[in-house]
Design a protein around this motif. Sequence first.
Motif, PDB file in Angstrom:
ATOM      1  N   VAL A 175       0.812  -1.215   0.000  1.00  0.00           N
ATOM      2  CA  VAL A 175       0.000   0.000   0.000  1.00  0.00           C
ATOM      3  C   VAL A 175       0.853   1.276   0.000  1.00  0.00           C
ATOM      4  O   VAL A 175       0.326   2.380   0.111  1.00  0.00           O
ATOM      5  N   LEU A 176       2.181   1.119  -0.137  1.00  0.00           N
ATOM      6  CA  LEU A 176       3.048   2.303  -0.192  1.00  0.00           C
ATOM      7  C   LEU A 176       3.120   2.857  -1.614  1.00  0.00           C
ATOM      8  O   LEU A 176       2.845   2.157  -2.589  1.00  0.00           O
ATOM      9  N   SER A 177       3.512   4.116  -1.709  1.00  0.00           N
ATOM     10  CA  SER A 177       3.704   4.719  -3.024  1.00  0.00           C
ATOM     11  C   SER A 177       5.039   4.246  -3.603  1.00  0.00           C
ATOM     12  O   SER A 177       5.895   3.733  -2.878  1.00  0.00           O
ATOM     13  N   ILE A 188      14.761  -2.539   1.205  1.00  0.00           N
ATOM     14  CA  ILE A 188      13.755  -3.263   0.425  1.00  0.00           C
ATOM     15  C   ILE A 188      14.481  -4.103  -0.636  1.00  0.00           C
ATOM     16  O   ILE A 188      15.462  -3.647  -1.223  1.00  0.00           O
ATOM     17  N   ALA A 189      14.016  -5.337  -0.833  1.00  0.00           N
ATOM     18  CA  ALA A 189      14.669  -6.205  -1.821  1.00  0.00           C
ATOM     19  C   ALA A 189      14.397  -5.692  -3.232  1.00  0.00           C
ATOM     20  O   ALA A 189      13.312  -5.168  -3.493  1.00  0.00           O
ATOM     21  N   PRO A 190      15.376  -5.846  -4.140  1.00  0.00           N
ATOM     22  CA  PRO A 190      15.221  -5.321  -5.508  1.00  0.00           C
ATOM     23  C   PRO A 190      13.957  -5.815  -6.211  1.00  0.00           C
ATOM     24  O   PRO A 190      13.269  -5.038  -6.874  1.00  0.00           O
ATOM     25  N   GLU A 191      13.624  -7.101  -6.018  1.00  0.00           N
ATOM     26  CA  GLU A 191      12.437  -7.639  -6.711  1.00  0.00           C
ATOM     27  C   GLU A 191      11.149  -6.990  -6.202  1.00  0.00           C
ATOM     28  O   GLU A 191      10.155  -6.937  -6.914  1.00  0.00           O
ATOM     29  N   CYS A 192      11.173  -6.466  -4.966  1.00  0.00           N
ATOM     30  CA  CYS A 192       9.990  -5.808  -4.411  1.00  0.00           C
ATOM     31  C   CYS A 192       9.837  -4.378  -4.923  1.00  0.00           C
ATOM     32  O   CYS A 192       8.732  -3.837  -4.935  1.00  0.00           O
ATOM     33  N   ALA A 197       4.294  -7.154  -4.989  1.00  0.00           N
ATOM     34  CA  ALA A 197       3.708  -8.484  -4.802  1.00  0.00           C
ATOM     35  C   ALA A 197       4.797  -9.545  -4.644  1.00  0.00           C
ATOM     36  O   ALA A 197       4.510 -10.675  -4.237  1.00  0.00           O
ATOM     37  N   ASN A 198       6.046  -9.204  -4.951  1.00  0.00           N
ATOM     38  CA  ASN A 198       7.154 -10.150  -4.803  1.00  0.00           C
ATOM     39  C   ASN A 198       7.658 -10.279  -3.369  1.00  0.00           C
ATOM     40  O   ASN A 198       8.659 -10.950  -3.127  1.00  0.00           O
TER      41      ASN A 198
END
Length: 293
Positions: A175-177, A188-192, A197-198
Amino acid sequence: SFHRILKEEIVQGEHLGRGTRTNIYAGILKLKSEDDDDMGGYSQEVKVVLKVLGSGHRDISLAFFETASMMRQISHKHIALLYGVCVRHQENIMVEEFVQYGPLDLFMRRQSTPLSTAWKFQVAKQLASALSYLEDKKLVHGYVCSKNILVARDGLDGEGGPFIKLSDPGIPITVLSREECVDRIPWIAPECVQDTANMSIAADKWGFGTTLWEICYNGEIPLKDKKLTEKERFYAAQCQLATPDCDELAKLMTHCMTYDPRQRLFFRAIVRDIDVVEKQNPSIQPVPMLEVD
Ligand code: ATP
Ligand code: MG
């Protein structure tokens, strides 16, 4: 599901700070004990923090409750206890255990004498054990960082060493921008960043790697002076943070922070590896940070 706390059972105190969309207050939770009668008396009071999601954010209250129900499934000595959720008029409030010495990043930065290697290893091991527990339960934390680690015992007098508790992750990144997600680089992980949704247990391993970096570097902020576009480029170019002057620890950190989430170590293996590295008795010496470009 989560325990519902009545608004009459909490007392709000001093404002402690702001989280993402939340305001944090010190507070008191009044508890009934088993042998209390139903006369409305409370026999116990505990110090808590109230994480208040204001009425302006009712659109994300479901996401807020998601975090609360995840935390309610957890019982671990190195994870802060969530007492429950209180609905007070239009506000939703998470009622969490108060942890005395506050967040680890500020704690580390406050120290005027250097924290010992043994101290840092103890913190790293406690965090890894908490995350290994979550991995076994297939629970995702979602925001592992030193700001979300609380210091329950400072261990500076050497007796027993430090004791930490991982705090809740706050509202889920879904729900973050976009800007808020990019700002969480390099936790934060790169895929996220590509797609929220990752989010997975593998993403917590990346966050653990970054937190390990913070611990080695005494609470310094990684990529501190970088603008959002520079942070984005850092991941796009698959850059790595500068690693500490200890090959084994550096290897462990980069093993958590590989860009391919499938290549990251299991927490069970991480716990084992930290033990091995500690026995080799290195001293964790920060080396100057590398520039991105
Ligand atoms: P987010 O993690 O999503 O940014 P949050 O609501 O968890 O949001 P934090 O930034 O982690 O907020 O916490 C804000 C401040 O509140 C911290 O800097 C700390 O001073 C205080 N605090 C939070 N949780 C606790 C706690 N359990 N015990 C003592 N102090 C706390
Ligand atoms: Mg937090």
